[in-house]
Motif scaffolding. Structure first.
Motif, short mmCIF file in Angstrom:
data_model
loop_
_atom_site.label_atom_id
_atom_site.label_comp_id
_atom_site.label_asym_id
_atom_site.label_seq_id
_atom_site.Cartn_x
_atom_site.Cartn_y
_atom_site.Cartn_z
N PRO A 237 0.85 -1.20 0.00
CA PRO A 237 0.00 0.00 0.00
C PRO A 237 0.88 1.24 0.00
O PRO A 237 1.91 1.26 0.68
CB PRO A 237 -0.77 -0.11 1.32
CG PRO A 237 -0.49 -1.47 1.86
CD PRO A 237 0.79 -1.93 1.28
N ILE A 380 -3.99 4.37 7.32
CA ILE A 380 -3.53 3.79 8.59
C ILE A 380 -2.22 4.50 8.97
O ILE A 380 -1.33 4.66 8.13
CB ILE A 380 -3.39 2.25 8.48
CG1 ILE A 380 -3.03 1.63 9.82
CG2 ILE A 380 -2.42 1.81 7.43
CD1 ILE A 380 -3.24 0.11 9.86
N TYR A 418 -4.96 2.60 3.72
CA TYR A 418 -5.60 1.44 4.34
C TYR A 418 -6.25 0.59 3.25
O TYR A 418 -6.91 1.12 2.34
CB TYR A 418 -6.66 1.92 5.35
CG TYR A 418 -7.23 0.76 6.13
CD1 TYR A 418 -6.47 0.14 7.11
CD2 TYR A 418 -8.49 0.25 5.85
CE1 TYR A 418 -6.95 -0.94 7.81
CE2 TYR A 418 -8.98 -0.84 6.53
CZ TYR A 418 -8.21 -1.43 7.51
OH TYR A 418 -8.68 -2.52 8.19
N1 LIG Z 1 -2.18 -0.80 4.95
C1 LIG Z 1 -2.93 -1.61 5.68
N2 LIG Z 1 -4.19 -1.89 5.32
C2 LIG Z 1 -4.96 -2.70 6.05
N3 LIG Z 1 -4.56 -3.28 7.18
C3 LIG Z 1 -3.32 -3.06 7.61
C4 LIG Z 1 -2.44 -2.21 6.88
N4 LIG Z 1 -1.26 -2.16 7.53
C5 LIG Z 1 -1.40 -2.94 8.61
N5 LIG Z 1 -2.63 -3.48 8.67
C6 LIG Z 1 -3.14 -4.35 9.73
O1 LIG Z 1 -2.56 -3.93 10.94
C7 LIG Z 1 -1.82 -5.00 11.52
C8 LIG Z 1 -0.58 -4.45 12.18
O2 LIG Z 1 0.20 -3.79 11.23
P1 LIG Z 1 1.77 -3.90 11.25
O3 LIG Z 1 2.16 -5.34 11.15
O4 LIG Z 1 2.32 -3.01 10.22
O5 LIG Z 1 2.06 -3.33 12.70
P2 LIG Z 1 3.12 -3.76 13.79
O6 LIG Z 1 2.97 -2.82 14.91
O7 LIG Z 1 4.45 -3.85 13.16
O8 LIG Z 1 2.66 -5.21 14.21
P3 LIG Z 1 3.58 -6.52 14.53
O9 LIG Z 1 4.90 -6.03 14.98
O10 LIG Z 1 2.83 -7.24 15.60
O11 LIG Z 1 3.61 -7.28 13.25
C9 LIG Z 1 -1.52 -5.95 10.39
O12 LIG Z 1 -1.41 -7.26 10.88
C10 LIG Z 1 -2.74 -5.78 9.49
O13 LIG Z 1 -3.80 -6.60 9.93
#
Ligand SMILES: Nc1ncnc2c1ncn2[C@@H]1O[C@H](COP(=O)(O)OP(=O)(O)OP(=O)(O)O)[C@@H](O)[C@H]1O
Length: 725
Positions: A237, A380, A418
């Motif tokens: 994205p 997001i 998102y």
């Molecule tokens: N661009 C997006 N569109 C839709 N959903 C998203 C998007 N980015 C992230 N998500 C959702 O948000 C969740 C968490 O995002 P991300 O993995 O980037 O965060 P994080 O804080 O690094 O989490 P972790 O370290 O636990 O993997 C993802 O598992 C996904 O379900």
């Protein structure tokens, strides 16, 4: 091993060994004790097959009177003794002495064969895999802390085969030797680099460290130089580093937000019946709002079809454009958020519907990621260097987004589109955890992908009317805080995880075409290869370094994978029966790849398969010849701001430019960073050898540029944009 590398190895070994007189005396004592031991026992002499290179080093270094072959014999006898002789019946002191000798023999043997390891943290699978391969553990300070305080004598008293006392006493004896395999955390200092241990960390500059969100953005900007159909290409994205305080990136985001709003309106029109959207009497929105959206999308199509480097420039909108944008945002929000009707007749609306569908199809065929957008213009926001869902929010209002990022400057937020239309299973959102292993040898970087993976579901059904994390963030660290919604489809797993086999079954169940999984997995590989290649320029290619990554993907409605993020320390705990099976297996297979493959290229690698291999030695072979150089001047990122007179109109324009912030509610918010827009775009000068064209922020440098960024300049730029965690 080539002669050159073997002599380099010896030199390193000598450099390490010589100053350590303690080790020398240890070996001398050991030799003497072994001779006595050998005399005492009447075992037949075996020829040992231990590595003569290390034997040479030890007998030479220790100044041993023995020829190294005889030392080998003694060692093998002692080993045999350990296996056959029981210590039962020996006096306690004799028993201890014998045990001490046995352990010392093992220690020297382990050192000679580079088989000493240290594992930080509870990675017992890794420990077991190494012990099974004959490695000895050098315990980290905190492990069995109480036992580590005991004297060697008392430990020997209690030491039995495989118990903790034995582990600690061996570890004490081994303490002066380096570890040749180290499993450590990312933040930990790299110990014993001089012996090139197998280390589970691959270091790279933070600008391209894809295990952070900011670094992944950096890789996404670079990957276009490596893109190759069917082999390497990222699908992610779109995003902007709003936390980086860059005017260009901010202006680009605002423009993208307006364009997305235009497409949202067209999608809304496409998805609704014309009769339901019009009201000639009470309609609150005029047709010029649709015209504006159509024109905007038309301009995007034109730009995509005839893209030139000139389009990479960020053009600030003129005051008229700003006012038009503003008015469009207000009018379109009425339709999208409040269901207001258009003041036109049904026939005209039907024609608008046709045009909207046509323009949308056209732009989506040019930009596949636009297919993931819906009608809500949702974004997001993620802190640039955090994980486990901390600080993540979803927002749709431009004001809210800009406000949030400027209020949290220290967290270096990135804003990402998102995915409003993901592939759902039983109306529930999920993501896929895929493992990737990176190994570095003397000449090659190899990307390995795991043929198994698992799915992680949200505990609640997907809806766009509620933006809480329990619905939209599917990572385990967030979902474990919530109970499953009672009205969820009963076919969903209670523990919110599915194995790959269950997912394949589901694909058959929903009638996905044959080979869908193969296509998805291929997409995973292409994404990961692209990310690694994009980061390679800034990666420290240290032989024997490796790293296991947990990569998160989502799927769009057509089963295309979308890369969400890459974790450098994936959660490998057996939290459910799905992870209890796959995590230890992945770790075991990781050790197979790291330790067994270098010894025998045909060794089993479990479920890891080579996805891509890069021979980085090519650069070394160019030594002596002049490296390829690319010179040029940087393209201007931001057109110079117009000179403004001090009239009321120019004051208004100045206010616009200073605030480059628009609002759906036509209200302007004061920008803290007032003077930022007057700051000219930075020109970074530098030379680069064997480098591709690089980028500044999200903008490209022109092909006719005279200067490009060297890695130092890039690093500076990264620092300017970001800050360490
Ligand atoms: N661009 C997006 N569109 C839709 N959903 C998203 C998007 N980015 C992230 N998500 C959702 O948000 C969740 C968490 O995002 P991300 O993995 O980037 O965060 P994080 O804080 O690094 O989490 P972790 O370290 O636990 O993997 C993802 O598992 C996904 O379900």
């Amino acid at each position: 091993m080539s002669q050159a590398s073997s002599s380099a190895f010896n030199t390193q070994r000598n450099r390490y060994y010589n100053p350590v007189s303690r080790i020398q005396s240890l070996i001398q004592n050991l030799d003497a004790e072994l001779i006595t031991l050998c005399k005492q026992c009447s075992m037949p002499k075996n020829i040992s097959n231990s590595n003569s290179q290390y034997d040479d080093i030890i007998s030479h270094q220790a100044g041993s009177p023995l020829k190294h072959t005889s030392l080998n014999n003694i060692l093998s006898q002692a080993r045999a003794n350990q296996a056959t002789n029981s210590s039962v019946g020996l006096a306690p002191d004799a028993h201890k002495r014998q045990l001490r000798n046995t352990y010392r023999t093992r220690v020297i043997d382990a050192y000679r064969n580079r088989r000493i390891f240290t594992v930080y943290g509870n990675y017992h699978t890794v420990r077991r895999a190494l012990v099974r391969r004959g490695w000895l553990e050098k315990l980290p300070a905190g492990r069995h802390a109480k036992l580590q305080n005991m004297s060697e004598d008392s430990l020997l008293e209690h030491a039995r085969r495989g118990n903790d006392y034995e582990a600690v006493v061996i570890s004490k004896m081994i303490n002066n030797f380096p570890s040749f395999f180290i499993w450590q955390s990312k933040a930990q200092r790299d110990l014993f680099p001089e012996v090139k241990p197998f280390r589970n960390r691959v270091r790279r500059s933070q600008f391209l460290d894809f295990s952070t969100k900011v670094g992944l953005v950096g890789c996404a900007e670079q990957e276009r130089w490596f893109r190759e159909d069917g082999v390497c290409g990222m699908s992610y994205p779109r995003f902007y580093r709003l936390g980086a305080n860059s005017m260009e990136e901010r202006a680009a985001f605002i423009e993208d937000y307006h364009q997305t709003q235009a497409r949202c309106l067209l999608r809304y029109i496409k998805e609704h019946r014309p009769a339901d959207m019009v009201d000639m009497e009470a309609g609150a929105v005029l047709s010029n709002t649709i015209d504006f959206a159509l024109n905007k999308v038309k301009a995007m199509i034109r730009q995509k079809e005839h893209y030139s480097l000139d389009d990479a420039r960020i053009k600030l909108p003129t005051p008229t454009e700003m006012i038009e944008n503003q008015s469009f945002m207000v009018q379109s929000s009425k339709v999208l958020h409040h269901g207001s009707k258009f003041k036109i007749n049904e026939k005209v609306m039907a024609e608008y519907s046709r045009l909207a569908a046509q323009y949308l199809d056209q732009i989506e065929s040019l930009r596949l990621d636009y297919r993931w957008d819906g009608c809500r213009n949702l974004w997001i926001l993620k802190p640039g260097y955090q994980s486990r869902g901390i600080g993540i929010v979803i927002r749709s209002s431009l004001d809210d987004i800009l406000q949030w990022t400027s209020n949290n400057q220290n967290r270096k937020y990135i804003v990402q589109k998102y995915i409003e239309r993901p592939f759902l299973i039983y109306r529930t959102k999920f993501d896929i955890r895929q493992y990737m292993l990176l190994t570095i040898s003397d000449t090659q970087v190899t990307i390995w992908t795991y043929r198994d993976c698992y799915l992680r579901f949200s505990s609640q059904e997907f809806t766009m009317d509620d933006l809480r994390e329990s619905i939209h963030l599917t990572n385990n660290s967030v979902q474990k805080r919530y109970k499953n919604k009672v009205n969820r489809d009963s076919r969903l797993p209670k523990n919110n995880m599915w194995s790959l086999d269950q997912f394949k079954c589901h694909l058959r169940h929903v009638g996905a075409p044959d080979g869908t999984w193969a296509k998805i997995y291929n997409g995973f590989k292409q994404n990961l290869v692209a990310v690694v290649l994009a980061s390679l320029d800034e990666t420290e290619l240290v032989p024997n370094a490796f790293e296991l990554y947990g990569c998160d993907f989502m799927l769009d409605e057509h089963f295309n994978p979308i890369l969400i993020e890459i974790n450098s320390t994936p959660d490998l705990s057996p939290s459910t029966e799905v992870t209890a099976r796959i995590c230890p297996l992945a770790l075991k297979d990781c050790i197979r790849v790291v330790l067994d493959v270098p010894r025998s290229p045909l060794a089993a690698t479990g479920l890891f398969e080579r996805a891509f291999q890069v021979n980085y030695n090519v650069h070394k072979e160019m030594d002596g010849t002049r490296p390829l150089e690319l010179n040029g001047t940087q393209m201007k990122l931001l057109d110079a701001l117009p000179k403004l007179r001090n009239s009321p109109r120019t004051r208004l324009l100045r206010k616009f430019l200073n605030n480059v912030r628009t609002s759906t509610s036509s209200k302007f918010v004061k920008d803290k960073n007032k003077n930022a827009s007057n700051t000219p775009a930075k020109v970074i000068v530098g030379k680069v050898g064997t480098k591709k064209l690089t980028q500044v922020g999200s903008r490209m440098l022109s092909a006719n540029a005279k200067t490009t960024l060297n890695s130092k300049a890039r690093e500076n730029l990264a620092l300017q944009y970001t800050a360490p965690k």
